[in-house]
Design a protein around this motif. Structure first.
Motif, mmCIF file in Angstrom:
data_model
loop_
_atom_site.group_PDB
_atom_site.id
_atom_site.type_symbol
_atom_site.label_atom_id
_atom_site.label_comp_id
_atom_site.label_asym_id
_atom_site.label_seq_id
_atom_site.Cartn_x
_atom_site.Cartn_y
_atom_site.Cartn_z
ATOM 1 N N ALA A 146 -69.721 -17.114 30.631
ATOM 2 C CA ALA A 146 -70.508 -17.760 29.583
ATOM 3 C C ALA A 146 -70.059 -19.209 29.469
ATOM 4 C CB ALA A 146 -70.333 -17.040 28.254
ATOM 5 N N TYR A 147 -70.847 -20.112 29.991
ATOM 6 C CA TYR A 147 -70.480 -21.518 30.036
ATOM 7 C C TYR A 147 -70.444 -22.168 28.658
ATOM 8 C CZ TYR A 147 -70.435 -21.644 35.068
ATOM 9 O OH TYR A 147 -70.097 -21.430 36.381
ATOM 10 N N ALA A 148 -71.024 -21.537 27.653
ATOM 11 C CA ALA A 148 -70.993 -22.103 26.306
ATOM 12 C C ALA A 148 -69.580 -22.150 25.747
ATOM 13 C CB ALA A 148 -71.891 -21.297 25.363
ATOM 14 N N LEU A 149 -68.660 -21.393 26.315
ATOM 15 C CA LEU A 149 -67.279 -21.394 25.846
ATOM 16 C C LEU A 149 -66.326 -22.093 26.812
ATOM 17 C CD1 LEU A 149 -66.702 -17.923 24.187
ATOM 18 C CD2 LEU A 149 -66.517 -20.168 23.152
ATOM 19 N N THR A 150 -66.847 -22.942 27.671
ATOM 20 C CA THR A 150 -65.973 -23.651 28.590
ATOM 21 C C THR A 150 -65.314 -24.837 27.900
ATOM 22 O OG1 THR A 150 -65.835 -24.831 30.681
ATOM 23 C CG2 THR A 150 -67.858 -25.050 29.509
ATOM 24 N N GLY A 151 -64.068 -25.079 28.229
ATOM 25 C CA GLY A 151 -63.367 -26.232 27.685
ATOM 26 C C GLY A 151 -63.933 -27.536 28.210
ATOM 27 N N MET A 152 -64.454 -27.526 29.436
ATOM 28 C CA MET A 152 -64.999 -28.744 30.013
ATOM 29 C C MET A 152 -66.306 -29.131 29.325
ATOM 30 S SD MET A 152 -64.208 -28.013 34.001
ATOM 31 C CE MET A 152 -64.668 -29.659 34.535
ATOM 32 N N ALA A 153 -67.144 -28.170 28.979
ATOM 33 C CA ALA A 153 -68.419 -28.486 28.336
ATOM 34 C C ALA A 153 -68.227 -28.920 26.895
ATOM 35 C CB ALA A 153 -69.349 -27.278 28.388
ATOM 36 N N GLY A 154 -67.259 -28.334 26.208
ATOM 37 C CA GLY A 154 -67.045 -28.676 24.811
ATOM 38 C C GLY A 154 -66.136 -29.865 24.604
ATOM 39 N N GLY A 155 -65.354 -30.187 25.621
ATOM 40 C CA GLY A 155 -64.447 -31.305 25.508
ATOM 41 C C GLY A 155 -63.253 -31.034 24.596
ATOM 42 N N THR A 156 -63.080 -29.791 24.146
ATOM 43 C CA THR A 156 -61.983 -29.439 23.252
ATOM 44 C C THR A 156 -61.370 -28.117 23.708
ATOM 45 O OG1 THR A 156 -63.485 -28.254 21.777
ATOM 46 C CG2 THR A 156 -63.052 -30.562 21.251
ATOM 47 N N SER A 157 -60.243 -27.768 23.118
ATOM 48 C CA SER A 157 -59.604 -26.491 23.415
ATOM 49 C C SER A 157 -60.498 -25.349 22.932
ATOM 50 C CB SER A 157 -58.250 -26.410 22.716
ATOM 51 O OG SER A 157 -57.745 -25.106 22.821
ATOM 52 N N GLN A 158 -60.606 -24.323 23.735
ATOM 53 C CA GLN A 158 -61.500 -23.224 23.404
ATOM 54 C C GLN A 158 -60.764 -22.016 22.840
ATOM 55 O OE1 GLN A 158 -64.953 -23.650 23.602
ATOM 56 N NE2 GLN A 158 -64.092 -25.682 23.778
ATOM 57 N N ASP A 159 -59.469 -22.149 22.535
ATOM 58 C CA ASP A 159 -58.691 -21.017 22.037
ATOM 59 C C ASP A 159 -59.273 -20.443 20.748
ATOM 60 O OD1 ASP A 159 -56.984 -21.290 24.180
ATOM 61 O OD2 ASP A 159 -55.582 -22.566 23.083
ATOM 62 N N ARG A 160 -59.647 -21.314 19.805
ATOM 63 C CA ARG A 160 -60.195 -20.849 18.531
ATOM 64 C C ARG A 160 -61.525 -20.124 18.749
ATOM 65 N NH1 ARG A 160 -64.242 -22.818 15.817
ATOM 66 N NH2 ARG A 160 -64.188 -24.810 16.898
ATOM 67 N N ARG A 161 -62.364 -20.698 19.581
ATOM 68 C CA ARG A 161 -63.670 -20.090 19.833
ATOM 69 C C ARG A 161 -63.527 -18.780 20.591
ATOM 70 N NH1 ARG A 161 -67.856 -24.029 22.040
ATOM 71 N NH2 ARG A 161 -69.274 -22.956 20.664
ATOM 72 N N PHE A 162 -62.560 -18.709 21.506
ATOM 73 C CA PHE A 162 -62.334 -17.471 22.235
ATOM 74 C C PHE A 162 -61.818 -16.392 21.294
ATOM 75 C CE2 PHE A 162 -59.856 -14.728 25.174
ATOM 76 C CZ PHE A 162 -60.924 -14.276 25.923
ATOM 77 N N ALA A 163 -60.957 -16.759 20.355
ATOM 78 C CA ALA A 163 -60.468 -15.797 19.358
ATOM 79 C C ALA A 163 -61.631 -15.289 18.501
ATOM 80 C CB ALA A 163 -59.401 -16.443 18.475
ATOM 81 N N GLU A 164 -62.577 -16.174 18.139
ATOM 82 C CA GLU A 164 -63.776 -15.746 17.395
ATOM 83 C C GLU A 164 -64.590 -14.755 18.221
ATOM 84 O OE1 GLU A 164 -65.938 -19.312 16.627
ATOM 85 O OE2 GLU A 164 -64.718 -19.879 14.903
ATOM 86 N N LEU A 165 -64.703 -15.018 19.527
ATOM 87 C CA LEU A 165 -65.449 -14.120 20.410
ATOM 88 C C LEU A 165 -64.799 -12.747 20.456
ATOM 89 C CD1 LEU A 165 -67.507 -13.396 22.630
ATOM 90 C CD2 LEU A 165 -65.942 -14.445 24.270
ATOM 91 N N LEU A 166 -63.480 -12.707 20.637
ATOM 92 C CA LEU A 166 -62.779 -11.418 20.671
ATOM 93 C C LEU A 166 -62.947 -10.668 19.359
ATOM 94 C CD1 LEU A 166 -59.500 -12.387 22.558
ATOM 95 C CD2 LEU A 166 -61.533 -11.245 23.461
ATOM 96 N N GLU A 167 -62.895 -11.407 18.249
ATOM 97 C CA GLU A 167 -63.087 -10.786 16.937
ATOM 98 C C GLU A 167 -64.496 -10.203 16.809
ATOM 99 O OE1 GLU A 167 -63.358 -12.607 12.541
ATOM 100 O OE2 GLU A 167 -61.488 -13.058 13.609
#
Length: 150
Positions: free
Chosen positions: A118-139
């Motif tokens: 899922a490219y919507a959660l890539t760090g390169m596309a968002g320009g920021t760390s994706q740890d928070r968003r990945f944690a939201e996804l797991l939740e």
């Protein structure tokens, strides 16, 4: 993440999202100014310049639409939908063996060895760390009821 009636949705965010709107708008404004110059003084040089700026504006708008604005990840009771630049992949929750954050986004590994990114959660596309968003996804994935419990 945006919650849309039981479906969690992630899109690219941050400075890249701003650029996806600003760059085509600035190029479009330059193209409009070029056509204004051509209307006031119709010469081939001004028409060519306006045409080049119009092409750049349309090209950048298409590029940003396909690579930044279109991509999204949806997790809901119906499963997982990953919209990427080249297409849409739909997965049922039962198909996913595990999830991890890879270089190109969230990777949904299937039981048969294949994976969907899922490219919507890539760090390169968002320009920021994706740890928070990945944690939201797991939740969100943990919060989905198992289909065998229905």
């Amino acid at each position: 993440m945006v919650d849309q009636g039981g479906v969690s949705v992630w899109r690219v965010e941050g400075p890249v999202l701003v650029a996806a709107y600003v760059v085509p708008a600035v190029l479009g404004l330059k193209a409009a100014m070029g056509w204004g110059v051509w209307v006031s003084s119709p010469e081939m040089v001004s028409a060519r310049s306006a045409g080049v700026w119009t092409g750049l504006a349309l090209g950048s708008a298409l590029f940003f639409w396909c690579t930044i604005l279109k991509v999204r990840l949806e997790v809901g009771p119906g499963g997982i939908v990953a919209v990427n630049p080249w297409g849409t992949q739909r997965l049922s929750l039962e198909e996913v063996a595990f999830v991890r954050l890879g270089a190109w986004g969230a990777e949904f590994h299937h039981g048969d060895g294949f994976k969907t990114t899922a490219y919507a959660l890539t760090g390169m596309a968002g320009g920021t760390s994706q740890d928070r968003r990945f944690a939201e996804l797991l939740e969100a994935l943990e919060g989905e009821p198992d289909s065998s419990q229905r």
